[in-house]
Write a protein that holds these residues in place. Structure first.
Motif, PDB file in Angstrom:
ATOM      1  N   MET A   1       0.843  -1.178   0.000  1.00 32.72           N
ATOM      2  CA  MET A   1       0.000   0.000   0.000  1.00 32.72           C
ATOM      3  C   MET A   1       0.891   1.245   0.000  1.00 32.72           C
ATOM      4  N   PHE A   2       0.429   2.268  -0.710  1.00 38.15           N
ATOM      5  CA  PHE A   2       1.094   3.563  -0.719  1.00 38.15           C
ATOM      6  C   PHE A   2       0.207   4.575  -0.022  1.00 38.15           C
ATOM      7  N   THR A   3       0.806   5.410   0.815  1.00 37.92           N
ATOM      8  CA  THR A   3       0.092   6.513   1.443  1.00 37.92           C
ATOM      9  C   THR A   3       0.770   7.805   1.018  1.00 37.92           C
ATOM     10  N   VAL A   4       0.007   8.654   0.340  1.00 43.46           N
ATOM     11  CA  VAL A   4       0.511   9.931  -0.161  1.00 43.46           C
ATOM     12  C   VAL A   4      -0.295  11.044   0.486  1.00 43.46           C
ATOM     13  N   MET A   5       0.390  12.096   0.910  1.00 39.14           N
ATOM     14  CA  MET A   5      -0.291  13.278   1.432  1.00 39.14           C
ATOM     15  C   MET A   5       0.072  14.470   0.556  1.00 39.14           C
ATOM     16  N   ALA A   6      -0.953  15.211   0.139  1.00 44.76           N
ATOM     17  CA  ALA A   6      -0.750  16.448  -0.620  1.00 44.76           C
ATOM     18  C   ALA A   6      -1.071  17.603   0.322  1.00 44.76           C
ATOM     19  N   ILE A   7      -0.171  18.569   0.389  1.00 44.45           N
ATOM     20  CA  ILE A   7      -0.332  19.716   1.286  1.00 44.45           C
ATOM     21  C   ILE A   7      -0.278  20.987   0.451  1.00 44.45           C
ATOM     22  N   LYS A   8      -1.362  21.755   0.479  1.00 43.67           N
ATOM     23  CA  LYS A   8      -1.392  23.055  -0.203  1.00 43.67           C
ATOM     24  C   LYS A   8      -1.124  24.132   0.838  1.00 43.67           C
TER      25      LYS A   8
ATOM     26  N   CYS B   1       7.418  34.648  -8.236  1.00 41.86           N
ATOM     27  CA  CYS B   1       7.352  33.406  -7.485  1.00 41.86           C
ATOM     28  C   CYS B   1       5.944  33.290  -6.902  1.00 41.86           C
ATOM     29  N   SER B   2       5.301  32.159  -7.116  1.00 40.37           N
ATOM     30  CA  SER B   2       3.920  31.951  -6.695  1.00 40.37           C
ATOM     31  C   SER B   2       3.758  32.063  -5.185  1.00 40.37           C
ATOM     32  N   ASN B   3       2.590  32.542  -4.778  1.00 39.35           N
ATOM     33  CA  ASN B   3       2.278  32.667  -3.368  1.00 39.35           C
ATOM     34  C   ASN B   3       1.647  31.391  -2.814  1.00 39.35           C
ATOM     35  N   SER B   4       1.431  30.402  -3.667  1.00 41.50           N
ATOM     36  CA  SER B   4       0.904  29.126  -3.174  1.00 41.50           C
ATOM     37  C   SER B   4       1.897  28.021  -3.525  1.00 41.50           C
ATOM     38  N   GLY B   5       1.907  26.995  -2.700  1.00 45.61           N
ATOM     39  CA  GLY B   5       2.822  25.889  -2.935  1.00 45.61           C
ATOM     40  C   GLY B   5       2.143  24.565  -2.664  1.00 45.61           C
ATOM     41  N   LEU B   6       2.723  23.511  -3.180  1.00 38.57           N
ATOM     42  CA  LEU B   6       2.212  22.165  -2.991  1.00 38.57           C
ATOM     43  C   LEU B   6       3.365  21.280  -2.558  1.00 38.57           C
ATOM     44  N   VAL B   7       3.154  20.535  -1.469  1.00 37.36           N
ATOM     45  CA  VAL B   7       4.141  19.566  -0.996  1.00 37.36           C
ATOM     46  C   VAL B   7       3.497  18.187  -1.093  1.00 37.36           C
ATOM     47  N   LEU B   8       4.197  17.242  -1.706  1.00 37.59           N
ATOM     48  CA  LEU B   8       3.730  15.865  -1.804  1.00 37.59           C
ATOM     49  C   LEU B   8       4.624  14.987  -0.939  1.00 37.59           C
ATOM     50  N   LEU B   9       3.995  14.179  -0.095  1.00 36.37           N
ATOM     51  CA  LEU B   9       4.729  13.288   0.796  1.00 36.37           C
ATOM     52  C   LEU B   9       4.355  11.842   0.508  1.00 36.37           C
ATOM     53  N   ASN B  10       5.332  10.975   0.411  1.00 34.37           N
ATOM     54  CA  ASN B  10       5.125   9.529   0.387  1.00 34.37           C
ATOM     55  C   ASN B  10       5.418   9.080   1.817  1.00 34.37           C
ATOM     56  N   LEU B  11       4.379   8.605   2.520  1.00 28.72           N
ATOM     57  CA  LEU B  11       4.496   8.286   3.936  1.00 28.72           C
ATOM     58  C   LEU B  11       4.587   6.785   4.174  1.00 28.72           C
ATOM     59  N   LEU B  12       5.178   6.391   5.292  1.00 29.59           N
ATOM     60  CA  LEU B  12       5.229   4.987   5.679  1.00 29.59           C
ATOM     61  C   LEU B  12       3.824   4.542   6.065  1.00 29.59           C
TER      62      LEU B  12
ATOM     63  N   THR C   1       9.339  18.382  10.041  1.00 29.65           N
ATOM     64  CA  THR C   1      10.562  17.942  10.697  1.00 29.65           C
ATOM     65  C   THR C   1      10.248  17.021  11.876  1.00 29.65           C
ATOM     66  N   ARG C   2       9.207  17.352  12.648  1.00 29.71           N
ATOM     67  CA  ARG C   2       8.813  16.511  13.786  1.00 29.71           C
ATOM     68  C   ARG C   2       8.364  15.118  13.342  1.00 29.71           C
ATOM     69  N   TYR C   3       7.786  15.039  12.148  1.00 29.00           N
ATOM     70  CA  TYR C   3       7.291  13.765  11.625  1.00 29.00           C
ATOM     71  C   TYR C   3       8.228  13.167  10.582  1.00 29.00           C
ATOM     72  N   GLY C   4       9.448  13.617  10.543  1.00 27.74           N
ATOM     73  CA  GLY C   4      10.395  13.211   9.510  1.00 27.74           C
ATOM     74  C   GLY C   4      10.632  11.713   9.408  1.00 27.74           C
ATOM     75  N   CYS C   5      10.475  10.988  10.497  1.00 29.31           N
ATOM     76  CA  CYS C   5      10.745   9.543  10.474  1.00 29.31           C
ATOM     77  C   CYS C   5       9.672   8.742   9.741  1.00 29.31           C
ATOM     78  N   ILE C   6       8.515   9.357   9.440  1.00 28.13           N
ATOM     79  CA  ILE C   6       7.486   8.631   8.678  1.00 28.13           C
ATOM     80  C   ILE C   6       7.404   9.119   7.235  1.00 28.13           C
ATOM     81  N   ILE C   7       8.260  10.073   6.877  1.00 33.34           N
ATOM     82  CA  ILE C   7       8.260  10.617   5.515  1.00 33.34           C
ATOM     83  C   ILE C   7       9.330   9.895   4.705  1.00 33.34           C
ATOM     84  N   HIS C   8       8.881   9.120   3.719  1.00 31.66           N
ATOM     85  CA  HIS C   8       9.801   8.380   2.861  1.00 31.66           C
ATOM     86  C   HIS C   8      10.347   9.289   1.763  1.00 31.66           C
ATOM     87  N   THR C   9       9.457  10.058   1.117  1.00 36.35           N
ATOM     88  CA  THR C   9       9.841  10.953   0.026  1.00 36.35           C
ATOM     89  C   THR C   9       9.057  12.245   0.156  1.00 36.35           C
TER      90      THR C   9
END
Length: 82
Positions: free
Chosen positions: A1-8, A44-55, A24-32
């Motif tokens: 199973m893959f768990t992905v989180m998208a953060i706007k 430079c855009s005022n909005s951003g997107l972070v994608l996380l591949n989580l354990l 940073t506090r949750y860094g140990c569960i962040i794979h990518t």
């Protein structure tokens, strides 16, 4: 199973440092982690997107991360499990 989180994040420049502290506090569960925002030489855009591949087996930690991010004004987090 893959768990992905998208953060706007918006406004990105103002909110990114606090989001970084949380990640940073949750860094140990962040794979990518991938950070995206629109950038050109002149702007430079005022909005951003972070994608996380989580354990995927860290359900409680993922839930806590999601809740902390969602509690912030200007931050939206969504989870996708496949």
């Amino acid at each position: 199973m893959f768990t992905v989180m998208a953060i706007k994040i918006e406004p990105r420049v103002k909110k990114a440092p606090e989001v970084q502290e949380i990640l940073t506090r949750y860094g140990c569960i962040i794979h990518t982690r991938i950070g995206l925002h629109e950038a050109t030489k002149d702007s430079c855009s005022n909005s951003g997107l972070v994608l996380l591949n989580l354990l995927s087996d860290e359900k409680e930690e993922i839930k806590n991360l999601h809740e902390e991010l969602e509690a912030m004004d200007g931050v939206t987090a969504k989870i996708l499990e496949m």
